[in-house]
Design an enzyme around this catalytic site. Structure first.
Site, PDB file in Angstrom:
ATOM      1  N   HIS A 228       0.870  -1.021   0.395  1.00 43.31           N
ATOM      2  CA  HIS A 228      -0.101   0.049   0.102  1.00 43.31           C
ATOM      3  C   HIS A 228       0.798   1.091   0.094  1.00 43.31           C
ATOM      4  O   HIS A 228       0.422   2.453  -0.591  1.00 43.31           O
ATOM      5  CB  HIS A 228      -1.375  -0.202   0.923  1.00 43.31           C
ATOM      6  CG  HIS A 228      -2.530   1.205   0.491  1.00 43.31           C
ATOM      7  ND1 HIS A 228      -3.168   0.438  -0.435  1.00 43.31           N
ATOM      8  CD2 HIS A 228      -2.109   1.772   1.327  1.00 43.31           C
ATOM      9  CE1 HIS A 228      -3.731   1.457   0.000  1.00 43.31           C
ATOM     10  NE2 HIS A 228      -3.443   2.418   1.095  1.00 43.31           N
TER      11      HIS A 228
ATOM     12  N   HIS B  37     -10.251   4.894  -8.266  1.00 40.30           N
ATOM     13  CA  HIS B  37     -10.964   5.905  -6.661  1.00 40.30           C
ATOM     14  C   HIS B  37     -12.770   6.239  -7.424  1.00 40.30           C
ATOM     15  O   HIS B  37     -12.927   6.869  -8.350  1.00 40.30           O
ATOM     16  CB  HIS B  37     -10.163   6.873  -5.979  1.00 40.30           C
ATOM     17  CG  HIS B  37      -8.912   6.598  -4.890  1.00 40.30           C
ATOM     18  ND1 HIS B  37      -8.120   7.690  -4.768  1.00 40.30           N
ATOM     19  CD2 HIS B  37      -8.758   5.275  -4.456  1.00 40.30           C
ATOM     20  CE1 HIS B  37      -7.529   6.925  -4.312  1.00 40.30           C
ATOM     21  NE2 HIS B  37      -7.722   5.551  -3.719  1.00 40.30           N
TER      22      HIS B  37
ATOM     23  N   TYR C 176      -3.663  13.328  -1.478  1.00 39.54           N
ATOM     24  CA  TYR C 176      -2.682  13.599  -2.095  1.00 39.54           C
ATOM     25  C   TYR C 176      -2.440  15.135  -1.705  1.00 39.54           C
ATOM     26  O   TYR C 176      -1.531  15.408  -2.631  1.00 39.54           O
ATOM     27  CB  TYR C 176      -2.134  12.831  -3.749  1.00 39.54           C
ATOM     28  CG  TYR C 176      -2.704  11.553  -2.817  1.00 39.54           C
ATOM     29  CD1 TYR C 176      -1.312  10.695  -2.482  1.00 39.54           C
ATOM     30  CD2 TYR C 176      -3.666  10.659  -3.326  1.00 39.54           C
ATOM     31  CE1 TYR C 176      -1.681   9.362  -2.171  1.00 39.54           C
ATOM     32  CE2 TYR C 176      -3.270   9.083  -3.498  1.00 39.54           C
ATOM     33  CZ  TYR C 176      -2.864   8.740  -2.847  1.00 39.54           C
ATOM     34  OH  TYR C 176      -2.896   6.896  -2.591  1.00 39.54           O
TER      35      TYR C 176
END
Length: 242
Positions: free
Chosen positions: A183, A209, A218
């Site tokens: 991850h 997503h 992010y």
């Protein structure tokens, strides 16, 4: 906790008709701050890939199969940003076509197309050649439903096994194993793309997503990049001279 306790108290007082109005009405509770995703620098990812490539070149026999598979997994993961569950359960037929892209089925059965880098395609080709040559005693990677088959109950490599292999590789690359996981490499994929100027919407699609708010974790990368741009190019930035 204090606000919640006060709300309960005033609800009770109103229910008992001791007071008529709730003084906490309209107050919103503090939201828990979203933690920044753990990631690796580009140099650290390079060291991981170099260590995996070196191990694949220097091992033989059954260990070579595992080493080449790990190198392939690492290249594909960093090239695509797949979830680890998506990566280890890739079907063998995902490579049908020109081999330039992968069609991945993610959460909720949603499909997306992710491109492969030349390094990832080369690593896949080397991996798929193992066991395919006559007389080759290495584990075959053909005639199976899964791209990364194993003797697990699922029939494919488990995410736990991949995670363990990555931590062992991190030690070889002189990186703290606690900082490395599949991850974390997915985070590195997204962070490095945004740092190099990628569009947030494009990264959202690549990561699979459903909501862009998930990708917005992010945005710290974008903020840092904007900060650097201002420091480097704004005429009134600190250190700038006429």
């Amino acid at each position: 906790r204090k606000l919640s306790a006060l709300r309960q108290l005033y609800r009770f007082l109103i229910a008992e008709m001791i007071i008529q109005e709730d003084p906490t009405h309209g107050f919103s509770g503090p939201k828990k701050a979203r933690s920044l995703p753990k990631t690796l620098s580009i140099a650290e990812v390079d060291r991981l890939i170099e260590s995996a490539s070196r191990r694949a070149d220097q091992t033989a026999g059954a260990e070579r199969y595992r080493a080449v598979r790990l190198y392939c997994l690492l290249e594909v993961l960093y090239a695509t940003g797949l979830r680890v569950s998506e990566l280890v359960s890739l079907p063998r037929d995902v490579l049908t076509g020109d081999g330039q892209v992968l069609t991945v089925k993610g959460k909720g059965g949603r499909e997306r197309i992710v491109p492969l880098t030349s390094n990832a395609r080369s690593a896949l080709q080397s991996y798929l050649q193992l066991g395919a040559e006559p007389g080759d005693s290495l584990s075959p990677t053909v005639a199976t439903r899964w791209l990364f088959p194993s003797k697990s109950a699922q029939g494919h490599l488990t995410r736990q096994r991949f995670g363990q292999d990555l931590k062992e590789l991190a030690e070889e690359a002189t990186i703290d194993p606690e900082r490395v996981s599949p991850h974390v490499l997915r985070h590195a994929f997204a962070s490095h793309l945004l740092d190099r100027g990628a569009d947030l919407r494009a990264v959202q699609q690549l990561l699979g997503h459903a909501d862009i708010s998930t990708t917005e974790i992010y945005t710290h990368v974008l903020q840092e990049r904007l900060k650097k741009l201002i420091e480097q190019h704004h005429p009134l930035a600190t250190g700038k001279k006429d």
